[in-house]
Every structure is written in C-alpha cells, then in structure tokens.
Design an enzyme around this catalytic site. Structure first.
Site, PDB file in Angstrom:
ATOM      1  CG  ASN A  66      -3.526  -2.321   6.924  1.00 21.07           C
ATOM      2  OD1 ASN A  66      -3.385  -1.985   5.750  1.00 21.07           O
ATOM      3  ND2 ASN A  66      -4.600  -2.957   7.358  1.00 21.07           N
ATOM      4  CG  HIS A  70      -5.212  -6.022  -0.377  1.00 22.15           C
ATOM      5  ND1 HIS A  70      -6.420  -6.124   0.254  1.00 22.15           N
ATOM      6  CD2 HIS A  70      -5.285  -6.827  -1.467  1.00 22.15           C
ATOM      7  CE1 HIS A  70      -7.201  -6.943  -0.454  1.00 22.15           C
ATOM      8  NE2 HIS A  70      -6.529  -7.382  -1.500  1.00 22.15           N
ATOM      9  CD  GLU A 120      -8.908  -8.472  -3.622  1.00 22.08           C
ATOM     10  OE1 GLU A 120      -9.669  -8.106  -2.700  1.00 22.08           O
ATOM     11  OE2 GLU A 120      -7.800  -9.008  -3.408  1.00 22.08           O
ATOM     12  CE1 TYR A 134      -9.515  -3.029   0.511  1.00 21.24           C
ATOM     13  CE2 TYR A 134      -8.625  -0.819   0.273  1.00 21.24           C
ATOM     14  CZ  TYR A 134      -8.479  -2.131   0.677  1.00 21.24           C
ATOM     15  OH  TYR A 134      -7.296  -2.541   1.265  1.00 21.24           O
ATOM     16  CE  LYS A 161      -3.893  -2.256   2.384  1.00 19.22           C
ATOM     17  NZ  LYS A 161      -4.885  -2.132   3.494  1.00 19.22           N
TER      18      LYS A 161
HETATM   19  P1  ATP Z   1      -7.045  -5.816   3.182  1.00 19.88           P
HETATM   20  O1  ATP Z   1      -8.382  -6.071   2.535  1.00 19.88           O
HETATM   21  O2  ATP Z   1      -6.490  -4.446   2.867  1.00 19.88           O
HETATM   22  O3  ATP Z   1      -6.070  -6.922   2.934  1.00 19.88           O
HETATM   23  P2  ATP Z   1      -8.056  -6.826   5.640  1.00 19.88           P
HETATM   24  O4  ATP Z   1      -8.686  -7.889   4.793  1.00 19.88           O
HETATM   25  O5  ATP Z   1      -7.162  -7.249   6.763  1.00 19.88           O
HETATM   26  O6  ATP Z   1      -7.220  -5.824   4.757  1.00 19.88           O
HETATM   27  P3  ATP Z   1     -10.580  -5.412   5.611  1.00 19.88           P
HETATM   28  O7  ATP Z   1     -11.594  -5.635   6.657  1.00 19.88           O
HETATM   29  O8  ATP Z   1     -10.772  -6.042   4.263  1.00 19.88           O
HETATM   30  O9  ATP Z   1      -9.162  -5.868   6.229  1.00 19.88           O
HETATM   31  O10 ATP Z   1     -10.377  -3.851   5.450  1.00 19.88           O
HETATM   32  C1  ATP Z   1      -9.784  -3.292   4.305  1.00 19.88           C
HETATM   33  C2  ATP Z   1      -8.853  -2.169   4.710  1.00 19.88           C
HETATM   34  O11 ATP Z   1      -9.634  -1.090   5.191  1.00 19.88           O
HETATM   35  C3  ATP Z   1      -7.891  -2.510   5.848  1.00 19.88           C
HETATM   36  O12 ATP Z   1      -6.724  -3.168   5.455  1.00 19.88           O
HETATM   37  C4  ATP Z   1      -7.578  -1.125   6.370  1.00 19.88           C
HETATM   38  O13 ATP Z   1      -6.644  -0.453   5.516  1.00 19.88           O
HETATM   39  C5  ATP Z   1      -8.929  -0.456   6.267  1.00 19.88           C
HETATM   40  N1  ATP Z   1      -9.715  -0.636   7.501  1.00 19.88           N
HETATM   41  C6  ATP Z   1     -10.308  -1.768   7.939  1.00 19.88           C
HETATM   42  N2  ATP Z   1     -10.934  -1.592   9.112  1.00 19.88           N
HETATM   43  C7  ATP Z   1     -10.720  -0.296   9.429  1.00 19.88           C
HETATM   44  C8  ATP Z   1     -11.098   0.537  10.512  1.00 19.88           C
HETATM   45  N3  ATP Z   1     -11.859   0.058  11.516  1.00 19.88           N
HETATM   46  N4  ATP Z   1     -10.689   1.811  10.493  1.00 19.88           N
HETATM   47  C9  ATP Z   1      -9.954   2.312   9.483  1.00 19.88           C
HETATM   48  N5  ATP Z   1      -9.560   1.585   8.422  1.00 19.88           N
HETATM   49  C10 ATP Z   1      -9.933   0.313   8.396  1.00 19.88           C
HETATM   50 MG    MG Z   2      -9.815  -7.431   3.064  1.00 21.00          MG
END
Ligand code: ATP
Ligand code: MG
Length: 140
Positions: A113, A116, A127, A50, A10
């Site tokens: 974080n 992804h 994706e 997303y 990211k």
């Molecule tokens: P990713 O899809 O990016 O691999 P993930 O599957 O661990 O991450 P998801 O629940 O799919 O988590 O959320 C997508 C992304 O949205 C997260 O990686 C983070 O960048 C952001 N995100 C998720 N939860 C929160 C939150 N509570 N507050 C802020 N940002 C969030």
């Molecule tokens: Mg995810």
C-alpha cells in the site's frame, strides 16, 4: 504544536517510481523533511519495525514484503503531522481509502500500500529512533 512522524515509501512505491509523487504531496502539504534515506531492510529489521504486529496473521507476509526491496524512510515535521500524514495516505485498505489519497490512487493491494506513517507520538518516537540517530535529524 510541531510534531514529527516517520514516513516510509514502501518497496512497491519505490518500484513503481512514486518517490517524487509522494514527496511532492508532502511538500505541498507543508511538511518539512528533517531526515531521509534509502534502506533495503533485512527480514530481521522488518520484523523489528513491525514488532507490534507479531501476532497478526499478516506478520510473515508483510515483513517479507518490507524486506523485498529498497524503501525510502524519512522524518517529517509539521503541526499535527501524524494525523495529517495519515489523511494524505488514506486507509490501510486502498478500497476503503478516500478519493485523492495516496493509497486510493496508487495501492493495488491491502499489503502493498505504497506508504507507511506512524500512528501516534509514541510509535513515531520508536520508529524515528529505529532508523535515525539524533545527528541525522536536521535542526530547522
Ligand atoms: P502502516 O503501519 O504501514 O502505516 P497502517 O497503520 O495503515 O499501515 P497497520 O494495521 O499498522 O496499518 O498494518 C501495517 C501494514 O501491514 C499495512 O500497511 C499493510 O502493509 C499490512 N497489513 C495490514 N493489514 C493487513 C491485512 N489484513 N492483510 C495483509 N496485509 C496487511
Ligand atoms: Mg500502522
């Protein structure tokens, strides 16, 4: 069975100089890179990526973040690579991520974080197709 996943380093990971660090971990894990490129997503492209999170309170913010700078997008192939990649990444919230994972070591924020990873074969297919066409995926 061999499987493919979409991985993204990211914008925060690219800005912090973590491309090599993350790739090193993937290569050490035996994941093969079958496609890779830099992209600076537009807001619209981040929203499309997303789209499953459209109703979530963090949608606006996470799509701003994902379009804030360049990312590295890549397709990884290995046995069970979807779950193995998510293990290397650690939990979404770096505070809950296991010791030694990418997010535990390098993330500073639940949103920013570093990486992804697709979370199922269905999302991986969507994706991968979002960023790459068939000609861009090398045959191993
Ligand atoms: P990713 O899809 O990016 O691999 P993930 O599957 O661990 O991450 P998801 O629940 O799919 O988590 O959320 C997508 C992304 O949205 C997260 O990686 C983070 O960048 C952001 N995100 C998720 N939860 C929160 C939150 N509570 N507050 C802020 N940002 C969030
Ligand atoms: Mg995810």
């Amino acid at each position: 069975m061999k499987e493919r996943t979409l991985s993204i380093i990211k914008p925060d990971g690219v800005a912090k100089g973590l491309i090599g660090e993350v790739l090193n971990r993937f290569e050490h894990a035996g994941f093969q890179v079958v496609a890779m490129k830099m992209v600076h997503m537009s807001k619209k492209q981040a929203e499309g990526f997303y789209a499953v999170h459209r109703e979530r309170p963090f949608f606006e913010s996470v799509t701003d973040f994902m379009s804030s700078g360049p990312s590295v997008v890549m397709v990884l192939e290995a046995e069970n690579v979807i779950s193995r990649n998510r293990e290397l990444m650690g939990a979404t919230n770096y505070k809950e991520a296991a010791e030694g994972t990418i997010r535990r070591e390098f993330a500073m924020d639940i949103e920013k974080n570093v990486v992804h990873g697709s979370d199922s074969p269905e999302t991986a297919a969507f994706e991968i197709g979002y960023f790459f066409n068939a000609l861009e995926l090398v045959r191993l």
